[in-house]
Design a protein around this motif. Sequence first.
Motif, PDB file in Angstrom:
ATOM      1  N   SER A 144       4.390  -8.979  -9.236  1.00  0.00           N
ATOM      2  CA  SER A 144       3.881 -10.131  -8.487  1.00  0.00           C
ATOM      3  C   SER A 144       4.620 -10.327  -7.160  1.00  0.00           C
ATOM      4  CB  SER A 144       3.978 -11.406  -9.334  1.00  0.00           C
ATOM      5  OG  SER A 144       5.327 -11.702  -9.645  1.00  0.00           O
ATOM      6  N   PHE A 145       5.771  -9.699  -7.000  1.00  0.00           N
ATOM      7  CA  PHE A 145       6.539  -9.831  -5.762  1.00  0.00           C
ATOM      8  C   PHE A 145       6.325  -8.647  -4.819  1.00  0.00           C
ATOM      9  CE2 PHE A 145       9.156 -11.679  -9.245  1.00  0.00           C
ATOM     10  CZ  PHE A 145       8.996 -13.020  -8.899  1.00  0.00           C
ATOM     11  N   ALA A 146       5.692  -7.580  -5.290  1.00  0.00           N
ATOM     12  CA  ALA A 146       5.582  -6.347  -4.523  1.00  0.00           C
ATOM     13  C   ALA A 146       4.382  -6.366  -3.582  1.00  0.00           C
ATOM     14  CB  ALA A 146       5.484  -5.147  -5.464  1.00  0.00           C
ATOM     15  N   ASP A 147       4.544  -5.712  -2.438  1.00  0.00           N
ATOM     16  CA  ASP A 147       3.443  -5.480  -1.509  1.00  0.00           C
ATOM     17  C   ASP A 147       2.874  -4.077  -1.674  1.00  0.00           C
ATOM     18  OD1 ASP A 147       3.642  -7.986   0.230  1.00  0.00           O
ATOM     19  OD2 ASP A 147       5.686  -7.191   0.379  1.00  0.00           O
ATOM     20  N   LEU A 148       3.731  -3.149  -2.073  1.00  0.00           N
ATOM     21  CA  LEU A 148       3.339  -1.752  -2.191  1.00  0.00           C
ATOM     22  C   LEU A 148       4.043  -1.136  -3.387  1.00  0.00           C
ATOM     23  CD1 LEU A 148       2.023   0.848  -0.971  1.00  0.00           C
ATOM     24  CD2 LEU A 148       4.107   1.113   0.392  1.00  0.00           C
ATOM     25  N   VAL A 149       3.291  -0.424  -4.208  1.00  0.00           N
ATOM     26  CA  VAL A 149       3.858   0.350  -5.308  1.00  0.00           C
ATOM     27  C   VAL A 149       3.584   1.823  -5.042  1.00  0.00           C
ATOM     28  CG1 VAL A 149       3.659   0.922  -7.764  1.00  0.00           C
ATOM     29  CG2 VAL A 149       3.677  -1.465  -7.040  1.00  0.00           C
TER      30      VAL A 149
ATOM     31  N   ILE B  62      -2.870  -0.799 -11.953  1.00  0.00           N
ATOM     32  CA  ILE B  62      -1.715  -1.548 -11.465  1.00  0.00           C
ATOM     33  C   ILE B  62      -2.158  -2.601 -10.451  1.00  0.00           C
ATOM     34  CG2 ILE B  62       0.446  -1.391 -10.161  1.00  0.00           C
ATOM     35  CD1 ILE B  62       0.736   1.443 -11.303  1.00  0.00           C
ATOM     36  N   GLY B  63      -1.731  -3.837 -10.679  1.00  0.00           N
ATOM     37  CA  GLY B  63      -1.996  -4.909  -9.722  1.00  0.00           C
ATOM     38  C   GLY B  63      -3.435  -5.336  -9.623  1.00  0.00           C
TER      39      GLY B  63
ATOM     40  N   ASN C  42      -3.327  -8.590  -4.216  1.00  0.00           N
ATOM     41  CA  ASN C  42      -3.390  -7.986  -2.888  1.00  0.00           C
ATOM     42  C   ASN C  42      -2.541  -6.714  -2.789  1.00  0.00           C
ATOM     43  OD1 ASN C  42      -5.032 -10.067  -2.001  1.00  0.00           O
ATOM     44  ND2 ASN C  42      -3.318 -11.292  -1.258  1.00  0.00           N
ATOM     45  N   LEU C  43      -2.080  -6.229  -3.919  1.00  0.00           N
ATOM     46  CA  LEU C  43      -1.180  -5.083  -3.940  1.00  0.00           C
ATOM     47  C   LEU C  43      -1.864  -3.817  -3.445  1.00  0.00           C
ATOM     48  CD1 LEU C  43       1.701  -4.265  -5.048  1.00  0.00           C
ATOM     49  CD2 LEU C  43       0.523  -3.546  -7.123  1.00  0.00           C
ATOM     50  N   LYS C  44      -1.108  -2.989  -2.729  1.00  0.00           N
ATOM     51  CA  LYS C  44      -1.537  -1.635  -2.381  1.00  0.00           C
ATOM     52  C   LYS C  44      -0.761  -0.658  -3.258  1.00  0.00           C
ATOM     53  CE  LYS C  44      -2.943  -2.444   2.422  1.00  0.00           C
ATOM     54  NZ  LYS C  44      -2.833  -3.903   2.413  1.00  0.00           N
ATOM     55  N   VAL C  45      -1.439   0.365  -3.754  1.00  0.00           N
ATOM     56  CA  VAL C  45      -0.830   1.320  -4.675  1.00  0.00           C
ATOM     57  C   VAL C  45      -1.053   2.729  -4.154  1.00  0.00           C
ATOM     58  CG1 VAL C  45      -0.769   2.210  -7.033  1.00  0.00           C
ATOM     59  CG2 VAL C  45      -1.246  -0.223  -6.626  1.00  0.00           C
ATOM     60  N   ILE C  46       0.030   3.488  -4.012  1.00  0.00           N
ATOM     61  CA  ILE C  46      -0.048   4.897  -3.647  1.00  0.00           C
ATOM     62  C   ILE C  46       0.286   5.715  -4.883  1.00  0.00           C
ATOM     63  CG2 ILE C  46       0.878   6.757  -2.225  1.00  0.00           C
ATOM     64  CD1 ILE C  46       1.645   4.646  -0.147  1.00  0.00           C
TER      65      ILE C  46
ATOM     66  N   LEU D 224       0.034  12.970  -6.007  1.00  0.00           N
ATOM     67  CA  LEU D 224      -0.645  13.978  -6.817  1.00  0.00           C
ATOM     68  C   LEU D 224      -0.040  15.365  -6.643  1.00  0.00           C
ATOM     69  CD1 LEU D 224      -4.295  12.867  -5.901  1.00  0.00           C
ATOM     70  CD2 LEU D 224      -2.931  12.126  -7.867  1.00  0.00           C
ATOM     71  N   GLY D 225       1.237  15.425  -6.293  1.00  0.00           N
ATOM     72  CA  GLY D 225       1.892  16.714  -6.110  1.00  0.00           C
ATOM     73  C   GLY D 225       1.276  17.484  -4.958  1.00  0.00           C
ATOM     74  N   ALA D 226       0.912  18.737  -5.206  1.00  0.00           N
ATOM     75  CA  ALA D 226       0.374  19.605  -4.165  1.00  0.00           C
ATOM     76  C   ALA D 226      -0.966  19.126  -3.624  1.00  0.00           C
ATOM     77  CB  ALA D 226       0.238  21.029  -4.701  1.00  0.00           C
ATOM     78  N   LYS D 227      -1.614  18.201  -4.344  1.00  0.00           N
ATOM     79  CA  LYS D 227      -2.926  17.710  -3.904  1.00  0.00           C
ATOM     80  C   LYS D 227      -2.817  16.495  -2.983  1.00  0.00           C
ATOM     81  CE  LYS D 227      -4.275  17.465  -8.193  1.00  0.00           C
ATOM     82  NZ  LYS D 227      -5.104  17.191  -9.406  1.00  0.00           N
ATOM     83  N   GLY D 228      -1.615  16.039  -2.676  1.00  0.00           N
ATOM     84  CA  GLY D 228      -1.447  14.914  -1.766  1.00  0.00           C
ATOM     85  C   GLY D 228      -1.288  13.597  -2.494  1.00  0.00           C
ATOM     86  N   CYS D 229      -2.056  12.590  -2.096  1.00  0.00           N
ATOM     87  CA  CYS D 229      -1.929  11.271  -2.718  1.00  0.00           C
ATOM     88  C   CYS D 229      -3.205  10.466  -2.509  1.00  0.00           C
ATOM     89  CB  CYS D 229      -0.728  10.506  -2.158  1.00  0.00           C
ATOM     90  SG  CYS D 229      -0.907  10.002  -0.428  1.00  0.00           S
ATOM     91  N   VAL D 230      -3.287   9.359  -3.238  1.00  0.00           N
ATOM     92  CA  VAL D 230      -4.412   8.429  -3.137  1.00  0.00           C
ATOM     93  C   VAL D 230      -3.857   7.032  -2.871  1.00  0.00           C
ATOM     94  CG1 VAL D 230      -6.316   7.335  -4.369  1.00  0.00           C
ATOM     95  CG2 VAL D 230      -5.895   9.778  -4.666  1.00  0.00           C
ATOM     96  N   LEU D 231      -4.450   6.334  -1.915  1.00  0.00           N
ATOM     97  CA  LEU D 231      -4.082   4.954  -1.603  1.00  0.00           C
ATOM     98  C   LEU D 231      -5.186   4.033  -2.095  1.00  0.00           C
ATOM     99  CD1 LEU D 231      -2.552   2.646  -0.144  1.00  0.00           C
ATOM    100  CD2 LEU D 231      -3.761   3.328   1.953  1.00  0.00           C
ATOM    101  N   MET D 232      -4.815   3.052  -2.923  1.00  0.00           N
ATOM    102  CA  MET D 232      -5.749   2.060  -3.435  1.00  0.00           C
ATOM    103  C   MET D 232      -5.373   0.687  -2.884  1.00  0.00           C
ATOM    104  SD  MET D 232      -8.326   1.186  -5.368  1.00  0.00           S
ATOM    105  CE  MET D 232      -9.004  -0.309  -6.073  1.00  0.00           C
ATOM    106  N   ASP D 233      -6.312   0.045  -2.220  1.00  0.00           N
ATOM    107  CA  ASP D 233      -6.119  -1.322  -1.734  1.00  0.00           C
ATOM    108  C   ASP D 233      -6.825  -2.253  -2.709  1.00  0.00           C
ATOM    109  OD1 ASP D 233      -6.307  -3.812  -0.427  1.00  0.00           O
ATOM    110  OD2 ASP D 233      -6.227  -2.856   1.540  1.00  0.00           O
ATOM    111  N   ASN D 234      -6.055  -2.976  -3.514  1.00  0.00           N
ATOM    112  CA  ASN D 234      -6.645  -3.826  -4.539  1.00  0.00           C
ATOM    113  C   ASN D 234      -7.431  -4.999  -3.966  1.00  0.00           C
ATOM    114  OD1 ASN D 234      -5.863  -2.381  -6.792  1.00  0.00           O
ATOM    115  ND2 ASN D 234      -3.926  -3.447  -7.008  1.00  0.00           N
ATOM    116  N   MET D 235      -7.082  -5.410  -2.743  1.00  0.00           N
ATOM    117  CA  MET D 235      -7.771  -6.555  -2.158  1.00  0.00           C
ATOM    118  C   MET D 235      -9.192  -6.174  -1.722  1.00  0.00           C
ATOM    119  SD  MET D 235      -6.564  -9.161   0.869  1.00  0.00           S
ATOM    120  CE  MET D 235      -6.428  -7.872   2.119  1.00  0.00           C
ATOM    121  N   THR D 236      -9.346  -4.995  -1.115  1.00  0.00           N
ATOM    122  CA  THR D 236     -10.648  -4.583  -0.600  1.00  0.00           C
ATOM    123  C   THR D 236     -11.378  -3.623  -1.536  1.00  0.00           C
ATOM    124  OG1 THR D 236      -9.744  -2.660   0.576  1.00  0.00           O
ATOM    125  CG2 THR D 236      -9.739  -4.777   1.743  1.00  0.00           C
ATOM    126  N   GLY D 237     -10.628  -3.019  -2.464  1.00  0.00           N
ATOM    127  CA  GLY D 237     -11.225  -2.007  -3.333  1.00  0.00           C
ATOM    128  C   GLY D 237     -11.354  -0.650  -2.683  1.00  0.00           C
ATOM    129  N   GLN D 238     -10.862  -0.522  -1.451  1.00  0.00           N
ATOM    130  CA  GLN D 238     -10.974   0.747  -0.725  1.00  0.00           C
ATOM    131  C   GLN D 238     -10.013   1.791  -1.285  1.00  0.00           C
ATOM    132  OE1 GLN D 238      -9.995   0.524   3.448  1.00  0.00           O
ATOM    133  NE2 GLN D 238     -10.906   2.505   3.920  1.00  0.00           N
TER     134      GLN D 238
END
Length: 290
Positions: free
Chosen positions: A171-176, A194-195, A199-203, A206-220
């Motif tokens: 509840s205190f985090a902006d980014l995980v 998670i979250g 309004n949390l953002k979660v990264i 994925l190792g060699a495949k990079g990463c995914v960013l999830m914006d919980n506020m917008t669903g993007q």
Amino acid sequence: MTIYNLGSINADYFYAVPHLPAAGETLAATSLGKGLGGKGANMSVAAARAGAHVRHIGAVGPDGGWMVDRLMEYGVDTRAIARLDTPTGHAIINVDAAGENAIVLYPGTNRCITDQQIGLVLSEAAAGGTLMFQNETNGQRYAAETAKSLGMRVICCPAPYETSALEEVISFADLVILNEVEARQHRDATGRPIGEGTNLKVITTLGAKGCVLMDNMTGQVQEFGAPQVTPVDTTGAGDTFAGYIAAGLDRGHSLEQSISLAVRAAALMVTRHGTADVIPDLKDVQDARF
């Protein structure tokens, strides 16, 4: 601004093994190395090498003076590192021929950080600064709550993963920032992302495949690829990624810009043997030809 990193400091002992040991198996290592490590120290070094001012909040024992000196050499502000009588934390790291690793941690002084120590350091922080932390120390909730009350950005890297530890600070985090195994552990334990509903953002890395960013506020959801490299040691890659994210945000870059640089830093990191001692600096990352 300043990044305040509540983080572990370990001596890392590296053993090169033909494969990661199975239960009950005894293996002969082909080499032994020793260096500065701990998820916290790695992230502090990464953020400093990425151009940020980093103040490390941690603790070492009588055997840890060389670790503090090494952090200073890499540009980390070490004035908030306590000197205690308990042995310093250390890690036993087995690395196989493909660069995969298995790690056993002894926490030592990393679990002896007091709320008073954290509070005294954060009393000097300003709104707009950053607090980041992992799960290799104690005091995460107190630090997160205090930082949030001061108007700071709060970045949580919940490794080693514990559901209760993450739920306590979310509840205190902006980014995980976490990897796909940790994200799966959270879904299995709670039945939800998670979250969810915040309004949390979660990264999720994925190792060699990079990463995914999830914006919980917008669903993007945004996907970021990683440069293709031949890994020799994956130890510290996630910590390097997180440190570069924090540094990019601290310098005023967007989260997307920070991620794009961080995936390059992590890709370069896995081509090197070691942890904090071999984290690439900003020029290395910018000049890298993948």
